[in-house]
Enzyme design. Structure first.
Site, PDB file in Angstrom:
ATOM      1  NE  ARG A 311     -31.450   0.251  57.410  1.00 62.92           N
ATOM      2  CZ  ARG A 311     -31.431   0.549  56.104  1.00 62.92           C
ATOM      3  NH1 ARG A 311     -31.777  -0.364  55.208  1.00 62.92           N
ATOM      4  NH2 ARG A 311     -31.112   1.757  55.705  1.00 62.92           N
ATOM      5  CB  ALA A 511     -26.675   3.053  55.209  1.00 62.29           C
ATOM      6  CD  GLU A 712     -25.929  -2.326  55.484  1.00 66.65           C
ATOM      7  OE1 GLU A 712     -26.081  -2.360  56.711  1.00 66.65           O
ATOM      8  OE2 GLU A 712     -26.346  -1.387  54.759  1.00 66.65           O
TER       9      GLU A 712
END
Length: 757
Positions: A311, A511, A712
């Site tokens: 990522r 996520a 996030e």
């Protein structure tokens, strides 16, 4: 509709009164034993002798488990089965659990664990990225490389070229509630586990494997966590397994919680990175070609390091079109705590690299850093990322212009310059950073969720879903979704503890996908029930089911209106099932991580921040003076909760890059292992002026009520604080300051020296 309303957190009253129950608050049954780990005192080597006689005879001790008692040794790993519950004879890091003590109290177990006499044969420890490179100690045989075009040739032919290196520190999760678990033996070898975990199904799987029973014999329940931030995605496995093994051995309930020092010594942190770059660009600052080198320090076990490092590569572009790009990633294995998931999951480490590049280009050209960024933005009409996903929903052009206006960026930038011209000691800086963050698990099969919804005959609604509540307000958002489907007030809806016996095979709440996945699963289940009720009522009243309306606690059928509770009672009496499951899987995903090609993300979330700081050039001390944020939450399910998430994420992101420094000594001992030595931002460290607003534009993708994930993405807005500090240091001299992260007072002072040279 109940969605889009700024309702308070469902547990807000419980949080402030202390009534909200966490694992450590659950009343324990009579005879409950308390566990503690005995920890390794060396980073690498072998245990040559372990005398536990004093431990076994210590007051209150009822059981001691060592590797000799656990054959086969249970595995705690979320990935490749390389994390034994107990180390030995080989020791992989300082703080690795070597044995388990079960005693009549928490304090008795911890005291007894310190009485062990362990002899070691020490071996050289690989502690740093440099050590790992020298020993070629790594996960995967070689680097992972993704590329588009010919970056080397593009850099060579560009009018300008720069290169640099950035050290990026790790980060301790510092959840307010430490790791905790409790196991209660049931009849027939079943086990009930209460766990402070983001991933109840993984706890269920690992405990079942350790006990050598099917997963149906293990039930895991999680009502809430006092924070997670990724640190409870896999790190709770060891406690749950230890409690279950001890409970099986003794037949008594067993409980374990880490003290803060133990928690920080045992558990993984954010991956620290070393990032190198070479960039070629034209005289307007447009990138022609760029190369990134990532070195990630992963620790002693693989954990989730591969997807984290992936990522970081996926977000190496952030918001910018990079026509020729090469990204090379090395995943280094060291004798330190196994780095793990942390909010952003590698995205922040990848993103700060390209933000440093934009900052460096602007300094080299004497240009405004925001203008350089805007010139490199993705096209609003669609362009592709280095991994081939088309950017169809680019929102940053509008967000940036709106934020620059609302924050009065141009006037404040001039005011900062005027201040710096008059003040030789205190220097101000202003920084800007955008965010483009991909939403979905990059392991495609994790993008699924289930829900179980009951409507009772009095019209009250009870549900479960696979998501876990860790303070982010997921339960409130999903309650609002259900209330909107049925047209009732959210107070009618109750969500109870996440329970593997009610919704199976769940993914971690991670996520940023908690509301996206579980909200959709709940909506689908509720719509099934609403359809059943509507069909029943339409049959009674000879109306078209499509015309039945649910709103304001009422159900309208033709020209007749009844209460929702009466509708539910009528359906029950007609023997209509008022229980349904819902299932959702994210569409449009296809990803090949080896090739670095495909569509790993359903959509992107965006945001931008402007931060102003002041530094003391004599000491390096600094403060954040003002922050302005405009963040994209789509059609927000709950603006109050989303703004709270943005505020908290920014402060946590700024803390990562400024005050939070992890320090290991030459023996591999973590020296910053408590609040006294590790500084998370305090309330006084927040910006004096903190302006946060949401960019209310519906998601072009069909998400839950067209909202966007918000857990996030705003974490990376803290990068603007780092850029502001770099800008302030730049006022001290002509040389690019090359500020390193975290930008502690010492690092700021060192950068001032470089700028002055």
């Amino acid at each position: 509709m109940s969605v889009a309303k700024p309702l308070p957190h469902d547990s807000a009253r419980g949080h402030v009164t202390g009534a909200a129950r966490y694992v450590d608050d659950i009343p324990v049954p009579v005879g409950c034993l308390h566990l503690a780990f005995g920890l390794s005192e060396i980073a690498h080597g072998r245990v040559t002798e372990m005398d536990l006689s004093a431990v076994k005879s210590a007051p209150g001790v009822r059981l001691v488990l060592s590797p000799d008692n656990l054959i086969p040794m249970p595995d705690c790993s979320p990935s490749i089965h390389d994390e034994p519950l107990l180390g030995g004879p080989e020791v992989k890091y300082l703080g690795q659990p070597l044995f388990i003590v079960a005693a009549t109290s928490h304090l008795a177990a911890r005291r007894a664990a310190r009485l062990a006499k362990v002899s070691y044969e020490k071996a050289p420890a690989i502690l740093t990225i440099d050590d790992a490179l020298a020993a070629n100690s790594r996960f995967e045989d070689g680097p992972r490389i993704w590329a588009r075009g010919d970056a080397e040739a593009a850099i060579a032919s560009a009018p300008n070229m720069l290169e640099g290196q950035l050290e990026i520190g790790g980060q301790e999760h510092f959840y307010l509630e430490g790791q905790a678990a409790m196991a209660l033996p049931q009849e027939g070898d079943d086990m009930l586990v209460h766990s402070s975990t983001q991933h109840p199904t993984e706890i269920q799987h690992k405990v079942a494997h350790a006990l050598e029973v099917p997963m149906h014999a293990v039930r895991v329940e999680t009502r809430r966590m006092g924070g997670g931030f990724g640190g409870k995605e896999s790190q709770g496995n060891a406690l749950a397994i230890a409690c279950a093994m001890a409970a099986r051995a003794t037949g008594q309930p067993c409980k374990m919680r880490y003290d803060r020092d133990d928690d920080m010594m045992i558990t993984g942190k954010r991956h620290d990175f070393r990032l190198g770059y070479r960039v070629g660009f034209d005289d307007d600052g447009r990138v022609q070609g760029i190369e990134f080198l990532h070195w990630a320090r992963c620790g002693w076990a693989q954990d989730l390091s591969l997807p984290v490092a992936d990522r970081a590569m996926l977000h190496a572009d952030n918001a910018y079109w990079l026509p020729h790009v090469r990204i090379e990633s090395h995943r280094m294995k060291t004798h330190t705590q196994s780095a793990t998931a942390f909010r952003g999951f590698g995205g922040p480490q990848g993103m700060i690299g390209v933000e440093r590049v934009m900052d460096h280009i602007a300094h080299h050209l004497g240009a405004d850093p925001v203008e350089v960024r805007q010139r490199n933005y993705y096209s609003s009409e669609g362009s592709t990322t280095p991994y081939g996903q088309t950017v169809e929903d680019f929102e940053l052009d509008g967000i940036t212009e709106a934020l620059l206006a609302s924050s009065e960026y141009a006037a404040r930038k001039q005011a900062v310059a005027d201040w710096n011209a008059k003040n030789p000691v205190l220097k101000k800086g202003i920084g800007f950073s955008p965010v483009k963050f991909g939403i979905s698990f990059t392991l495609t099969h994790l993008n699924q969720a289930g829900a179980l919804v009951h409507v009772y005959q009095d019209g009250s609604i009870h549900m479960n879903h696979g998501g876990t509540e860790m303070g982010q307000g997921l339960f409130q958002k999903v309650s609002q979704v259900a209330a909107s489907v049925f047209g009732v007030d959210p107070s009618v809806v109750k969500i109870t503890a996440t329970d593997t016996a009610k919704v199976p095979n769940t993914s971690a709440t991670a996520a940023s996908s908690g509301a996206d996945l579980n909200g959709m699963a709940v909506k689908i289940a509720c719509e099934t029930l609403r359809t059943r009720i509507a069909e029943h009522l339409s049959e009674i009243h000879q109306a078209d089911p499509a015309t039945v309306q649910f709103a304001d606690g009422q159900v309208r059928v033709g020209d007749r209106t009844i209460s929702f509770s009466d509708a539910a009672k009528s359906a029950y009496e007609a023997r209509i099932s008022l229980s349904a499951t819902g299932f959702y899987k994210t569409p449009k995903l296809a990803w090949d991580r080896i090739k670095g090609e495909g569509r790993p993300f359903f959509y992107f979330a965006y945001g931008a921040a402007v931060t102003e700081v002041v530094i003391d050039t004599l000491t390096g001390e600094n403060r954040i003076l003002r922050t302005d944020i405009l963040h994209d939450a789509g059609n927000s399910l709950n603006p109050a909760l989303d703004i709270g998430q943005v505020e908290g994420a920014y402060v946590q992101g700024a803390g990562w890059l400024t005050t939070e420094e992890l320090v290991w000594d030459n023996d591999g001992r973590l020296r910053t292992h408590a609040p006294s030595t590790y500084k998370i931002p305090a309330c006084s460290d927040r910006p004096d002026l903190f302006n946060v607003d949401l960019w209310n534009r519906e998601n072009r993708e069909e998400t839950i009520y067209r909202s966007k994930a918000v857990g996030e993405p705003p974490f990376m807005l803290g990068i603007s604080a780092f850029m502001a500090l770099s800008d302030a240091v730049s006022a001290c001299g002509d040389t690019y300051p090359d500020l390193q992260a975290p930008a502690t007072a010492e690092q700021v002072l060192a950068a001032i020296g470089r700028a002055q040279r």
